[in-house]
Design a protein around this motif. Sequence first.
Motif, mmCIF file in Angstrom:
data_model
loop_
_atom_site.group_PDB
_atom_site.id
_atom_site.type_symbol
_atom_site.label_atom_id
_atom_site.label_comp_id
_atom_site.label_asym_id
_atom_site.label_seq_id
_atom_site.Cartn_x
_atom_site.Cartn_y
_atom_site.Cartn_z
ATOM 1 N N GLN A 323 0.825 -1.098 0.035
ATOM 2 C CA GLN A 323 0.166 0.098 -0.075
ATOM 3 C C GLN A 323 0.878 1.095 -0.035
ATOM 4 N N ARG A 324 1.211 1.627 -1.217
ATOM 5 C CA ARG A 324 2.173 2.603 -1.367
ATOM 6 C C ARG A 324 1.787 3.943 -0.775
ATOM 7 N N ASN A 325 0.778 4.423 -1.037
ATOM 8 C CA ASN A 325 0.025 5.857 -0.751
ATOM 9 C C ASN A 325 -0.051 5.757 0.853
ATOM 10 N N ASP A 326 -0.421 4.767 1.349
ATOM 11 C CA ASP A 326 -0.340 4.765 2.786
ATOM 12 C C ASP A 326 1.122 5.034 3.636
ATOM 13 N N MET A 327 1.863 3.997 2.788
ATOM 14 C CA MET A 327 3.243 4.143 3.314
ATOM 15 C C MET A 327 3.752 5.514 3.445
ATOM 16 N N LEU A 328 3.634 6.143 2.259
ATOM 17 C CA LEU A 328 4.263 7.700 2.078
ATOM 18 C C LEU A 328 3.651 8.729 3.154
ATOM 19 N N GLU A 329 2.142 8.498 3.258
ATOM 20 C CA GLU A 329 1.565 9.271 4.189
ATOM 21 C C GLU A 329 1.962 9.077 5.733
ATOM 22 N N TRP A 330 2.342 7.849 6.128
ATOM 23 C CA TRP A 330 3.122 7.644 7.440
ATOM 24 C C TRP A 330 4.581 7.953 7.449
ATOM 25 N N LEU A 331 5.192 7.907 6.356
ATOM 26 C CA LEU A 331 6.618 8.283 6.347
ATOM 27 C C LEU A 331 6.685 9.900 6.498
ATOM 28 N N ASN A 332 5.959 10.506 5.764
ATOM 29 C CA ASN A 332 5.759 12.081 5.939
ATOM 30 C C ASN A 332 5.388 12.527 7.345
ATOM 31 N N LYS A 333 4.291 11.776 8.011
ATOM 32 C CA LYS A 333 4.083 11.957 9.409
ATOM 33 C C LYS A 333 5.169 11.944 10.239
ATOM 34 N N ALA A 334 6.100 10.833 10.152
ATOM 35 C CA ALA A 334 7.233 10.477 10.828
ATOM 36 C C ALA A 334 8.262 11.426 10.709
ATOM 37 N N ASN A 335 8.339 11.780 9.519
ATOM 38 C CA ASN A 335 9.276 12.809 9.211
ATOM 39 C C ASN A 335 9.272 14.294 10.152
ATOM 40 N N LEU A 336 7.955 14.585 10.173
ATOM 41 C CA LEU A 336 7.581 15.827 11.130
ATOM 42 C C LEU A 336 7.788 15.774 12.457
ATOM 43 N N VAL A 337 8.028 14.610 12.990
ATOM 44 C CA VAL A 337 8.171 14.224 14.402
ATOM 45 C C VAL A 337 9.536 14.690 14.758
ATOM 46 N N ALA A 338 9.686 15.562 15.883
ATOM 47 C CA ALA A 338 10.978 16.036 16.341
ATOM 48 C C ALA A 338 12.028 14.996 16.743
ATOM 49 N N VAL A 339 13.239 15.019 16.525
ATOM 50 C CA VAL A 339 14.192 14.173 16.902
ATOM 51 C C VAL A 339 14.819 14.729 18.303
#
Length: 362
Positions: A323-339
């Motif tokens: 499910q590529r679209n869902d994968m990209l959605e969650w990758l972008n969400k994860a990318n926004l979370v502070a380190v």
Amino acid sequence: DVNKMSTKAYSVALSILTGLSVGSAIVLLSKWWNRRNSASNPKEATLRMLVEEVKKLRELMLETKEQLESLRRITVGGSKSSVRPVDAESEYLSTYESIGDGEDEFYDFPSEELDRSELTDFEQLVQKTEKLGKQTLQSEEACDQLMACLVQGLEKYPESCEILWQLARVHLHKSIFYKSRSDFENEKKFLVAGETYAKHSVDADADCWQAHKWYAVLTGSCTKFCNTSEKIQKGYIYKEHINKAIELNPKEAVLYFFLGMWCYEVAALSWLERKAATMLYGSPPETNVEEALFNFRKAEDLMVGKWKKNELMIAKCYEKVGQRNDMLEWLNKANLVAVSTPEDQEAQGEIEQMLLSYNQTY
């Protein structure tokens, strides 16, 4: 919704401040009234009145503390949008200081020192370790301080389940710092010691969900240093204790993350590893990526704030099931979370690699 949570936080804070002001007004009015009538009222009656007012004020203080503790838990994480929780303790102290005049010591709220004096030695130890425990993922110095404190405490309370599982946790956190420096010998040393402490904590109290949680986590973390048969054996131990922790505390988000990790890793077992599991236990553990995804999503629903690693794992599950679209959605969400931790840093590296492989910007 961030705005609603912000409004709720400030509403609670306002109610606390109002309660404090009303309580203080009662006290000051009572003192004024007593002084006004001191010539005609017996001293004994006046003293009784003062004692009653102090009791009321202390009851108000205890009620306020409970509200403050509730307020501290109102928080929404995230690097792009977040609500900074109200510093409830600072609000409480500044409000009290603004109404004190230096002559009302008889009516002062009990200080933190007085609060501590009412605790047992063990409760004071737990209070100290809980405070340090919140810093051990960000600070290696805090790790060392907490470890020394807990080792000292264990000498006095050798059968304490809480001290034992905290020792397991701090050994895990210390191992992460060694891992970040590629010092794998010391990483292994602290993981193995942590696993031993965790096992003893379960033996000390089989109904403590934290003990089962950290025994599972340390057991799973040690598998990187094990051969195939040992990994499989530890995998069964991991699953058993995570399930027990969930049974004891089904609302704890992180437990579903750990169960999701187990499902994800088992679903990725090679043919050789499955064959070895069959020979050792009669059949390999059964699970799939869909079950892993269910648990990661469950963790996401339960947790307050954001967790970069959990959102990355959701993305990886969607990648596995195509499910590529869902994968990209969650990758972008994860990318926004502070380190903010070494684990976040590691997860961020994976996120960036995955986004690059799918020609996404980050």
